[in-house]
Design a protein around this motif. Structure first.
Motif, mmCIF file in Angstrom:
data_model
loop_
_atom_site.group_PDB
_atom_site.id
_atom_site.type_symbol
_atom_site.label_atom_id
_atom_site.label_comp_id
_atom_site.label_asym_id
_atom_site.label_seq_id
_atom_site.Cartn_x
_atom_site.Cartn_y
_atom_site.Cartn_z
ATOM 1 N N PHE A 91 56.312 45.305 51.938
ATOM 2 C CA PHE A 91 55.085 44.660 52.413
ATOM 3 C C PHE A 91 54.293 44.169 51.217
ATOM 4 N N PHE B 59 37.080 52.045 40.913
ATOM 5 C CA PHE B 59 35.655 51.941 41.194
ATOM 6 C C PHE B 59 35.101 53.215 41.807
ATOM 7 N N LEU C 225 34.635 44.239 37.192
ATOM 8 C CA LEU C 225 34.729 43.559 38.486
ATOM 9 C C LEU C 225 34.862 42.049 38.279
ATOM 10 N N ILE D 31 44.645 46.555 45.708
ATOM 11 C CA ILE D 31 43.377 47.014 46.290
ATOM 12 C C ILE D 31 43.229 48.522 46.084
ATOM 13 N N TRP E 141 37.924 39.685 39.352
ATOM 14 C CA TRP E 141 37.609 38.512 40.172
ATOM 15 C C TRP E 141 38.247 37.260 39.581
ATOM 16 N N TYR F 28 48.191 45.120 48.668
ATOM 17 C CA TYR F 28 47.605 46.376 49.125
ATOM 18 C C TYR F 28 47.551 47.387 47.983
ATOM 19 N N LEU G 285 42.271 49.190 42.482
ATOM 20 C CA LEU G 285 40.863 48.848 42.253
ATOM 21 C C LEU G 285 39.951 49.909 42.852
ATOM 22 N N PHE G 286 40.334 50.379 44.041
ATOM 23 C CA PHE G 286 39.519 51.391 44.712
ATOM 24 C C PHE G 286 39.425 52.659 43.869
ATOM 25 N N LEU H 31 40.965 39.680 43.609
ATOM 26 C CA LEU H 31 40.188 39.855 44.835
ATOM 27 C C LEU H 31 40.493 38.790 45.877
ATOM 28 N N GLU H 32 41.369 37.829 45.519
ATOM 29 C CA GLU H 32 41.690 36.769 46.490
ATOM 30 C C GLU H 32 42.723 37.286 47.479
ATOM 31 N N TRP H 33 42.508 37.021 48.724
ATOM 32 C CA TRP H 33 43.431 37.468 49.769
ATOM 33 C C TRP H 33 44.049 36.240 50.414
#
Lengths: 122, 318
Positions: free
Chosen positions: A60, A74, A110, A67, A114, A64, A70-71, A119-121
């Motif tokens: 997949f 942060f 951040l 993300i 960016w 993901y 990044l999570f 951060l682009e989906w």
């Protein structure tokens, strides 16, 4: 004070026991009153009515994973700020400058993510 | 010992509240859409949820053949248990907090995030493509919105100087309700909370029109019931947290109204914010997944950081 501390966390343990216990009791209860009549079609994986096509252990989107990374980054940084916020009143101007430097660094991270397109989906 | 018994009573009260909340949810949505909602079971359809619960208990427990069985069975418990455990630290009224732990707010955020594990475990274990996509989306959404949630709550900690939820309420008794100095923080918190709860406009996890039912696709009967139960308990828990952090918890709106018991004020505020998502659900369409991620990372997180700096500046020079 100490006994208060332990009794509080003992109560938390009791809440966990109740939170886990309720579903277990309900599952046990349901087992007594529900039917059990399986057949192969019923046990097939749901795929909008057609025959299931392979398993779901498939590749997949790698995004993901990005993300999640990044999570972790942060969230840990936010955690570092919690003791800072609690102790803020004891060293106001100094703590403010310190916090500003730290937030500046996170903000820069951040901004970097960016610009790199993390951060682009699409 | 009385506290342990009290916890059992709380569990029963919460179950009662949820029963009522599901009914209110369906009634409100019905009225907002020009329908009647449940009317047939009991007076005004009041017994509808009880009938539904009994029905769910009787349903056959279908575990598809390809499922990872232990994980599939464990997932509803992992998803439900934290929703009740977080209630341990909520200050319901003066002196009525079950576990008045020093790190109350952090405890809430930490325990609440365990639910994400239940969701992703359930979606993965089901071995179904809908479930897998739903679970991944859900996990990505929940972790993304946890950062702005924690960041905006941080500004409240800064103002109160404590993580203890009782101390946060008492700090509001000394000044004003934090919704006034933290207006921006409150809006960020509310949006992030909606996303954490998977409510419209952020209900992509279940997106019934594109993902069947997301991570819940293969779940039925009691196991499904516990995922849903967890969601509704979280509605109440999140309402309680919003009331505590921003609306003074059990404090009356004016000292002259102090003759009304604190628990009444608390319940009014908490239940309002528990019901608010139903209203929003009737108002907003569902967001797209790219909009959802963009809003968290490019909108709410930078805004929450600005809010934090402003709060720190306010506290330093005022």
């Amino acid at each position: 004070m100490e006994s208060h501390y332990w009794s509080d966390y003992l109560l938390v343990a009791w809440f966990i026991a109740l939170g886990v216990g309720l579903p277990l009791v309900a599952f046990g209860l349901a087992r007594l009153i529900r039917p059990h009549r399986p057949y192969p079609e019923k046990l097939a994986t749901y795929e909008s009515g057609v025959e299931p096509f392979g398993t779901s252990r498939v590749r997949f989107r790698a995004h993901y994973y990005l993300i999640a990374l990044l999570f972790v980054l942060f969230d840990v940084e936010v955690l570092f700020l919690y003791p800072w916020a609690v102790a803020f009143g004891q060293a106001k101007a100094f703590a403010f400058v310190e916090g500003l430097v730290f937030l500046g660094l996170i903000g820069f991270a951040l901004f970097y993510a960016w610009r790199k397109g993390a951060l682009e989906w699409k | 010992m009385p506290a342990a018994l009290g916890a059992v009573v709380l569990l029963l009260v919460v179950l009662g509240l949820v029963t009522f909340a599901v009914y209110v949810h369906r009634k409100l949505l019905g009225w907002m859409q020009g329908r009647h909602g449940p009317t047939h079971t009991g007076p005004y359809g009041l017994l509808q949820t009880i009938a539904d619960t009994v029905k769910l208990l009787q349903k056959e427990d279908v575990i598809p053949a390809q499922v990872d069985r232990p994980l599939f069975r464990l997932a509803p418990i992992i998803a439900f248990a934290p929703s009740f455990v977080v209630l341990a630290v909520i200050p319901f009224a003066p002196g009525l907090t079950f576990a008045d732990v020093g790190v109350g707010l952090l405890f809430y955020l930490a325990v609440a995030s365990v639910t994400t594990l239940g969701v992703i475990a359930g979606g993965w274990a089901a071995n179904n493509k809908w479930s897998l996509i739903g679970a991944l989306r859900s996990a990505a959404q929940m972790v993304s919105y946890e950062v702005p949630l924690a960041l905006s709550a941080l500004a409240v900690v800064l103002m109160a100087g404590s993580l203890n939820l009782n101390a946060i309420v008492e700090a509001q008794a000394r000044s004003v309700w934090f919704v006034i100095p933290q207006a921006l923080g409150f809006v960020i918190f509310l949006i992030a909370a909606l996303a954490e709860l998977n409510r419209t406009p952020f209900d992509l996890t279940e997106a019934e029109s594109e993902l069947v039912a997301g991570y819940l696709t293969e779940y039925s009967g009691v196991r499904f019931a516990f995922f849903m139960l967890g969601e509704y308990v979280y509605l109440f828990a999140m309402g309680a947290l919003i009331a505590t952090l921003y609306f003074g918890g059990w404090l009356p709106p004016h000292p002259a109204l102090a003759f009304v018991p604190g628990i009444v004020w608390f319940l009014i505020k908490a239940l309002f914010f528990a019901v608010l998502p139903f209203w929003l659900q009737a108002t907003f369409p569902r967001a797209r997944v790219d909009q959802l991620m963009g809003l968290a990372w490019k909108g709410l997180i930078p805004l929450a950081m600005v809010n934090l700096v402003l709060t720190a500046a306010l506290k330093t020079w005022l």
